[in-house]
Design a protein around this motif. Sequence first.
Motif, PDB file in Angstrom:
ATOM      1  N   PRO A  44       0.817  -1.212   0.000  1.00 22.14           N
ATOM      2  CA  PRO A  44       0.000   0.000   0.000  1.00 22.14           C
ATOM      3  C   PRO A  44       0.855   1.269   0.000  1.00 22.14           C
ATOM      4  O   PRO A  44       1.954   1.306   0.572  1.00 22.14           O
ATOM      5  CB  PRO A  44      -0.799  -0.119   1.300  1.00 22.14           C
ATOM      6  N   LEU A  45       0.311   2.310  -0.635  1.00 16.11           N
ATOM      7  CA  LEU A  45       0.885   3.661  -0.595  1.00 16.11           C
ATOM      8  C   LEU A  45      -0.022   4.481   0.313  1.00 16.11           C
ATOM      9  O   LEU A  45      -1.043   5.017  -0.134  1.00 16.11           O
ATOM     10  CB  LEU A  45       0.949   4.258  -2.000  1.00 16.11           C
ATOM     11  N   PRO A  46       0.289   4.582   1.602  1.00 16.63           N
ATOM     12  CA  PRO A  46      -0.646   5.158   2.571  1.00 16.63           C
ATOM     13  C   PRO A  46      -0.985   6.615   2.270  1.00 16.63           C
ATOM     14  O   PRO A  46      -0.108   7.467   2.158  1.00 16.63           O
ATOM     15  CB  PRO A  46       0.092   5.026   3.908  1.00 16.63           C
ATOM     16  N   GLY A  47      -2.273   6.881   2.104  1.00 16.44           N
ATOM     17  CA  GLY A  47      -2.735   8.240   1.874  1.00 16.44           C
ATOM     18  C   GLY A  47      -2.671   8.709   0.439  1.00 16.44           C
ATOM     19  O   GLY A  47      -3.048   9.852   0.154  1.00 16.44           O
ATOM     20  N   ALA A  48      -2.229   7.877  -0.487  1.00 15.43           N
ATOM     21  CA  ALA A  48      -2.093   8.308  -1.880  1.00 15.43           C
ATOM     22  C   ALA A  48      -3.458   8.552  -2.504  1.00 15.43           C
ATOM     23  O   ALA A  48      -4.423   7.839  -2.235  1.00 15.43           O
ATOM     24  CB  ALA A  48      -1.325   7.261  -2.691  1.00 15.43           C
ATOM     25  N   SER A  49      -3.529   9.560  -3.361  1.00 16.38           N
ATOM     26  CA  SER A  49      -4.766   9.882  -4.075  1.00 16.38           C
ATOM     27  C   SER A  49      -4.736   9.373  -5.507  1.00 16.38           C
ATOM     28  O   SER A  49      -5.674   9.576  -6.271  1.00 16.38           O
ATOM     29  CB  SER A  49      -4.988  11.396  -4.076  1.00 16.38           C
ATOM     30  N   GLY A  50      -3.665   8.709  -5.886  1.00 16.76           N
ATOM     31  CA  GLY A  50      -3.527   8.149  -7.230  1.00 16.76           C
ATOM     32  C   GLY A  50      -2.171   7.495  -7.326  1.00 16.76           C
ATOM     33  O   GLY A  50      -1.331   7.621  -6.429  1.00 16.76           O
ATOM     34  N   ALA A  51      -1.955   6.775  -8.408  1.00 17.98           N
ATOM     35  CA  ALA A  51      -0.652   6.153  -8.643  1.00 17.98           C
ATOM     36  C   ALA A  51      -0.433   6.057 -10.140  1.00 17.98           C
ATOM     37  O   ALA A  51      -1.393   5.920 -10.906  1.00 17.98           O
ATOM     38  CB  ALA A  51      -0.572   4.772  -8.003  1.00 17.98           C
ATOM     39  N   GLU A  52       0.824   6.141 -10.565  1.00 20.51           N
ATOM     40  CA  GLU A  52       1.128   6.021 -11.987  1.00 20.51           C
ATOM     41  C   GLU A  52       2.551   5.563 -12.229  1.00 20.51           C
ATOM     42  O   GLU A  52       2.775   4.565 -12.883  1.00 20.51           O
ATOM     43  CB  GLU A  52       0.870   7.354 -12.709  1.00 20.51           C
ATOM     44  N   GLY A  53       3.534   6.313 -11.732  1.00 17.07           N
ATOM     45  CA  GLY A  53       4.923   6.008 -12.023  1.00 17.07           C
ATOM     46  C   GLY A  53       5.595   5.224 -10.917  1.00 17.07           C
ATOM     47  O   GLY A  53       5.247   5.342  -9.740  1.00 17.07           O
ATOM     48  N   ILE A  54       6.592   4.409 -11.306  1.00 16.02           N
ATOM     49  CA  ILE A  54       7.412   3.692 -10.336  1.00 16.02           C
ATOM     50  C   ILE A  54       8.832   3.623 -10.877  1.00 16.02           C
ATOM     51  O   ILE A  54       9.039   3.533 -12.093  1.00 16.02           O
ATOM     52  CB  ILE A  54       6.861   2.286 -10.041  1.00 16.02           C
ATOM     53  N   ALA A  55       9.811   3.699  -9.981  1.00 18.13           N
ATOM     54  CA  ALA A  55      11.222   3.667 -10.367  1.00 18.13           C
ATOM     55  C   ALA A  55      12.004   2.858  -9.359  1.00 18.13           C
ATOM     56  O   ALA A  55      11.730   2.907  -8.155  1.00 18.13           O
ATOM     57  CB  ALA A  55      11.793   5.084 -10.457  1.00 18.13           C
ATOM     58  N   ALA A  56      12.997   2.118  -9.852  1.00 21.17           N
ATOM     59  CA  ALA A  56      13.892   1.368  -8.979  1.00 21.17           C
ATOM     60  C   ALA A  56      14.998   2.279  -8.479  1.00 21.17           C
ATOM     61  O   ALA A  56      15.606   3.027  -9.253  1.00 21.17           O
ATOM     62  CB  ALA A  56      14.493   0.182  -9.736  1.00 21.17           C
ATOM     63  N   GLY A  57      15.257   2.223  -7.178  1.00 22.35           N
ATOM     64  CA  GLY A  57      16.362   2.955  -6.585  1.00 22.35           C
ATOM     65  C   GLY A  57      17.490   2.009  -6.220  1.00 22.35           C
ATOM     66  O   GLY A  57      17.676   0.966  -6.859  1.00 22.35           O
ATOM     67  N   LYS A  58      18.243   2.344  -5.194  1.00 24.98           N
ATOM     68  CA  LYS A  58      19.345   1.492  -4.764  1.00 24.98           C
ATOM     69  C   LYS A  58      18.811   0.259  -4.039  1.00 24.98           C
ATOM     70  O   LYS A  58      17.866   0.343  -3.254  1.00 24.98           O
ATOM     71  CB  LYS A  58      20.282   2.278  -3.843  1.00 24.98           C
ATOM     72  N   GLY A  59      19.436  -0.890  -4.305  1.00 26.79           N
ATOM     73  CA  GLY A  59      19.031  -2.106  -3.636  1.00 26.79           C
ATOM     74  C   GLY A  59      17.587  -2.448  -3.918  1.00 26.79           C
ATOM     75  O   GLY A  59      17.161  -2.536  -5.077  1.00 26.79           O
ATOM     76  N   SER A  60      16.808  -2.631  -2.856  1.00 27.16           N
ATOM     77  CA  SER A  60      15.397  -2.977  -3.001  1.00 27.16           C
ATOM     78  C   SER A  60      14.474  -1.771  -2.840  1.00 27.16           C
ATOM     79  O   SER A  60      13.264  -1.918  -2.695  1.00 27.16           O
ATOM     80  CB  SER A  60      15.018  -4.056  -1.983  1.00 27.16           C
ATOM     81  N   THR A  61      15.039  -0.561  -2.909  1.00 23.96           N
ATOM     82  CA  THR A  61      14.252   0.665  -2.765  1.00 23.96           C
ATOM     83  C   THR A  61      13.507   0.991  -4.049  1.00 23.96           C
ATOM     84  O   THR A  61      14.042   0.872  -5.153  1.00 23.96           O
ATOM     85  CB  THR A  61      15.160   1.852  -2.404  1.00 23.96           C
ATOM     86  N   PHE A  62      12.257   1.415  -3.911  1.00 25.80           N
ATOM     87  CA  PHE A  62      11.512   1.924  -5.063  1.00 25.80           C
ATOM     88  C   PHE A  62      10.918   3.285  -4.720  1.00 25.80           C
ATOM     89  O   PHE A  62      10.752   3.652  -3.550  1.00 25.80           O
ATOM     90  CB  PHE A  62      10.409   0.953  -5.504  1.00 25.80           C
ATOM     91  N   TYR A  63      10.603   4.040  -5.771  1.00 26.55           N
ATOM     92  CA  TYR A  63       9.911   5.320  -5.645  1.00 26.55           C
ATOM     93  C   TYR A  63       8.627   5.228  -6.475  1.00 26.55           C
ATOM     94  O   TYR A  63       8.647   4.708  -7.591  1.00 26.55           O
ATOM     95  CB  TYR A  63      10.775   6.477  -6.147  1.00 26.55           C
TER      96      TYR A  63
END
Length: 327
Positions: free
Chosen positions: A58-77
């Motif tokens: 879950p993305l707590p409090g999000a009003s929408g979702a669209e983009g996702i990106a991989a960061g370092k290790g197992s981090t995502f944005y």
Amino acid sequence: MNTDSPSTRSRRHGLARAAVAVVATGGLLLPAAGAVAAQPAAPPANAASSQQQGAFIPLPGASGAEGIAAGKGSTFYAGDLGDGDIYRGDVRKGTADLFIDAPEGRVAVGLKADVRNDLLFVSGGPTGQAYVYDTRTGAPVADVQLATGDAFINDVTLTKDGAWFTNSRSAELYFLPVGPKGALGEVETITLTGPAALVTPGFNLNGITSVDGGDTLIVAHSANQALYTVDPATGASAAITTVALPAVDGILAQGDTVYAVQNRLNQVSRISLSEDRSSGEVEDVITSPLFDVPTTVALFGNTLALANAKFGAVDPDGYEVVTTSAR
């Protein structure tokens, strides 16, 4: 870090949901309100098909979702389409929290993380802008005007030289150079020629990725249900011969493989490219019971992470990132 009170956040989310509706009217291919997403299309006869359960983040409090990106290790944005906020999460832990509380007036469509320079690049949709943040602190680095007028900055990919953005309303790409220590250069506009340059009243250029060390770009064209190569030096495009890819949205290349998200079909086509990039064969169609109009994809080893946009849903019960096997 978010410092809004719960009541303030609630008011912002109400405005954000209205903003999503405005963005949708601006060109996103959404089903009618209350419509049920289409069932996955049958794969080609020579393609495998796999369905995986995966994880639900879950993305707590999000009003929408669209983009996702991989960061370092197992981090995502992950980006909040409605108000431009950015969430940071961990695919291994299955958690996510608000990371950047964006200023009013922003939206967040496609995004990519430059792990070498600790930068996050965000496509600004109908604002015609791109936003750049520091992934260590969440601080804003730059607001960049890519286009004016009728524009929809949809997605972004990174090469060794900088960030490339698509515009779903124009046959243009925008290149933002990234130099030593993350120094940003002046934006360059590249006009496309060839089949990818077709602009229709519908949604046109959408996802973007790169192969061959950044020497070749690949763009998804939603209206044409197709993928094209683009020469970044000239803007010349050429078709990648595949089966039709209805509802094609975000794309991601890994070597000779392209993962093409087909949002309203709730599936990802895994496409093997020919050596000369002139054709591609759909080798697998990946589905999951957790998919709810996924739009963009990030890769973590053998795991895909996707943002569920839930376009057309009436009062959805929150937004989330889901994972599944990349096969």
